[in-house]
Design an enzyme around this catalytic site. Structure first.
Site, PDB file in Angstrom:
ATOM      1  N   SER A 197      44.469  45.800   7.839  1.00  0.00           N
ATOM      2  CA  SER A 197      45.654  46.495   7.129  1.00  0.00           C
ATOM      3  C   SER A 197      46.647  46.755   8.139  1.00  0.00           C
ATOM      4  O   SER A 197      47.751  47.099   7.803  1.00  0.00           O
ATOM      5  CB  SER A 197      45.241  47.791   6.649  1.00  0.00           C
ATOM      6  OG  SER A 197      44.129  48.411   7.471  1.00  0.00           O
ATOM      7  N   HIS A 253      44.792  44.824   0.476  1.00  0.00           N
ATOM      8  CA  HIS A 253      46.116  44.309   0.780  1.00  0.00           C
ATOM      9  C   HIS A 253      46.272  42.870   0.039  1.00  0.00           C
ATOM     10  O   HIS A 253      47.488  42.154   0.288  1.00  0.00           O
ATOM     11  CB  HIS A 253      46.427  44.194   2.247  1.00  0.00           C
ATOM     12  CG  HIS A 253      46.433  45.718   2.667  1.00  0.00           C
ATOM     13  ND1 HIS A 253      47.463  46.561   2.726  1.00  0.00           N
ATOM     14  CD2 HIS A 253      45.615  46.442   3.332  1.00  0.00           C
ATOM     15  CE1 HIS A 253      47.193  47.640   3.186  1.00  0.00           C
ATOM     16  NE2 HIS A 253      46.232  47.610   3.922  1.00  0.00           N
ATOM     17  N   LYS A 313      48.466  49.398  -4.034  1.00  0.00           N
ATOM     18  CA  LYS A 313      49.533  48.486  -3.187  1.00  0.00           C
ATOM     19  C   LYS A 313      50.231  47.610  -3.725  1.00  0.00           C
ATOM     20  O   LYS A 313      51.259  47.946  -4.406  1.00  0.00           O
ATOM     21  CB  LYS A 313      48.453  48.029  -2.090  1.00  0.00           C
ATOM     22  CG  LYS A 313      48.136  49.579  -1.283  1.00  0.00           C
ATOM     23  CD  LYS A 313      46.986  49.171  -0.171  1.00  0.00           C
ATOM     24  CE  LYS A 313      46.727  50.394   0.610  1.00  0.00           C
ATOM     25  NZ  LYS A 313      45.552  50.415   1.411  1.00  0.00           N
TER      26      LYS A 313
HETATM   27  C1  LIG Z   1      44.547  51.419   1.497  1.00  0.00           C
HETATM   28  C2  LIG Z   1      43.371  50.854   1.800  1.00  0.00           C
HETATM   29  C3  LIG Z   1      42.188  51.347   1.273  1.00  0.00           C
HETATM   30  C4  LIG Z   1      42.303  52.652   0.655  1.00  0.00           C
HETATM   31  O1  LIG Z   1      42.931  52.425  -0.810  1.00  0.00           O
HETATM   32  P1  LIG Z   1      43.583  53.700  -1.755  1.00  0.00           P
HETATM   33  O2  LIG Z   1      43.564  53.198  -2.820  1.00  0.00           O
HETATM   34  O3  LIG Z   1      44.690  53.765  -1.178  1.00  0.00           O
HETATM   35  O4  LIG Z   1      42.670  54.721  -1.358  1.00  0.00           O
HETATM   36  C5  LIG Z   1      41.005  50.823   1.361  1.00  0.00           C
HETATM   37  N1  LIG Z   1      40.734  49.627   2.122  1.00  0.00           N
HETATM   38  C6  LIG Z   1      41.909  48.897   2.949  1.00  0.00           C
HETATM   39  C7  LIG Z   1      41.998  47.902   3.632  1.00  0.00           C
HETATM   40  C8  LIG Z   1      43.044  49.637   2.664  1.00  0.00           C
HETATM   41  O5  LIG Z   1      44.269  49.272   3.373  1.00  0.00           O
END
Ligand SMILES: *Cc1c(COP(=O)(O)O)cnc(C)c1O
Length: 400
Positions: free
Chosen positions: A189, A217, A248
């Site tokens: 990330s 992602h 995302k």
């Molecule tokens: C953003 C993210 C999460 C958390 O997801 P949310 O739905 O925003 O709580 C988990 N793992 C990774 C790698 C992330 O980038």
């Protein structure tokens, strides 16, 4: 109240460039947004496909509210399991080509719930050092032994797997075999590089471990149909526990895990962050279903994103800027010092570019960076302007 530590900690954060505050985004999520009254190019959103304000998704949510109301009123296992929750799960399983799926309220919920459900005290987790914080929290919550292997280092991981294999294969408390879990981000990330999932999958089979990939992602981005890291590498291993998020690239909210029907039934019974929380509003599920429909019928959106990734990365590279190991829509600009990263971020904001400085503890000490993220909907002119402005900023701001 003895709150002296709060003042102390806050001023320490300020002194070291690690203090955080929120910027106010006015209006919807678009490639250009208004932040604190200023119009800027948005280069730090995970809304990679630009779906967050898509008319079909809005329409799906609005229709669902009209038909089902807003709240779900209870957790899934009590009376909050509505038609759209199950429809979304069927849609996700079909999209990912698995037997079953389960929706969680967020990626954070999913990671802490899944990990703590499948391993526990006496078990062992092998986690990439750069995995997301929610994975680390899930590991800590599980109370399993946590071994963090160097980033993407499959040789080092195999060495550790071999060594731990010599330990008693039987659990100290329960007499059952020790469970082992390898866990990795699909796309990392903060670095934008891709996990060596094929090698991890082979190691998992060879050393009798479970394997979980976090496609937060990668969902909607990687693979010829946007199904994520497994599709990208052409891996068809039904034993991989694939988790991903809907907030995302899909522009919605929530998260999922897909796998065998047995795995899903197990998680329904064991994942506490699934059991003990009110389920998502049905309109949120309707939005995600619409997003998956768009993903399938408009592959051009993903191609638009990848064209921009290619253009932007090449532009920065030609300008001599260090984008670390980025291979994707997440493009870090290595700065190092936290104060300098903040300084450049502020300078760019003045020039009409919104990008956040990412500092410890989100990234390791001394590796502060600007984390640029691209969207399929960025205009070519804006990207061209951003490359030029970033080049000037990186070369000048820290020299002053
Ligand atoms: C953003 C993210 C999460 C958390 O997801 P949310 O739905 O925003 O709580 C988990 N793992 C990774 C790698 C992330 O980038």
């Amino acid at each position: 109240m003895p709150a002296h530590f709060i003042d102390q900690e806050l001023s320490h954060l300020k002194d070291t460039g690690l203090y955080r505050h929120m910027s106010l985004i006015q209006g919807p999520q678009e490639p250009k947004v208004t932040v604190n009254g200023k119009d800027v190019i948005l280069l730090c959103s995970n809304n990679y496909l630009g779906l967050a304000n898509h008319p079909e998704i809005k329409e799906a949510a609005i229709s669902a509210i009209e038909k089902y109301g807003f709240g779900s009123g209870a957790s899934r296992l009590v009376s909050g399991n509505m038609e759209l929750h199950e429809e979304l799960e069927q849609r996700l399983a079909r999209f990912k080509g698995t037997e079953a799926a389960l929706v969680f309220n967020s990626g954070y919920h999913a990671n802490i719930g899944i990990i703590s459900a499948i391993v526990g005290r006496g078990d062992i987790i092998f986690s990439d050092k750069l995995n997301h914080a929610s994975i680390t929290d899930g590991c800590l919550l599980s109370r399993a032994r946590l071994i963090r292997y160097p980033h993407k280092d499959v040789e080092k991981l195999e060495r550790v797997l071999r060594e731990t294999g010599k330990d008693s294969p039987v659990h100290r408390f329960t007499d059952s075999p020790i469970r082992k879990l390898i866990i990795t981000d699909g796309i990392f990330s903060m670095d934008g590089d891709i996990s060596p999932l094929k090698e991890l999958s082979e190691l998992a089979d060879k050393y009798n471990c479970m394997l979980m990939v976090d496609d937060a992602h990668a969902t909607g981005v990687l693979g010829s149909k946007g199904k994520g890291t497994s599709e990208y590498f052409g891996i068809d291993n039904p034993n991989i526990i694939q988790m991903g998020t809907l907030g995302k690239a899909l522009g919605c909210f929530g998260a999922y895990v897909v796998g065998s029907r047995k795995l899903i039934d197990y998680l329904i019974n064991k994942a506490r962050s699934f059991i003990y929380t009110t389920s998502l509003p049905p309109s949120v599920c309707a939005a995600s279903i619409a997003a998956i429909d768009i993903l399938e019928k408009e592959p051009q959106i993903r191609r638009n994103l990848w064209d921009r990734i290619e253009y932007f990365r090449t532009g920065l590279k030609n300008a001599g800027i260090d984008t670390m190991a980025s291979e994707t829509q997440i493009i870090p600009l290595f700065i190092g010092n936290a104060n300098n990263a903040v300084k450049i971020s502020k300078h760019l904001f003045e020039k009409g570019i919104f990008v956040q400085a990412i500092r410890p503890p989100t990234v390791p000490e001394g590796t502060s960076r600007l984390r640029i993220t691209l969207m399929a909907t960025h205009s070519w002119d804006d990207l061209k302007y951003a490359i030029k402005t970033i080049e000037d900023a990186v070369k000048n701001v820290c020299m002053q």
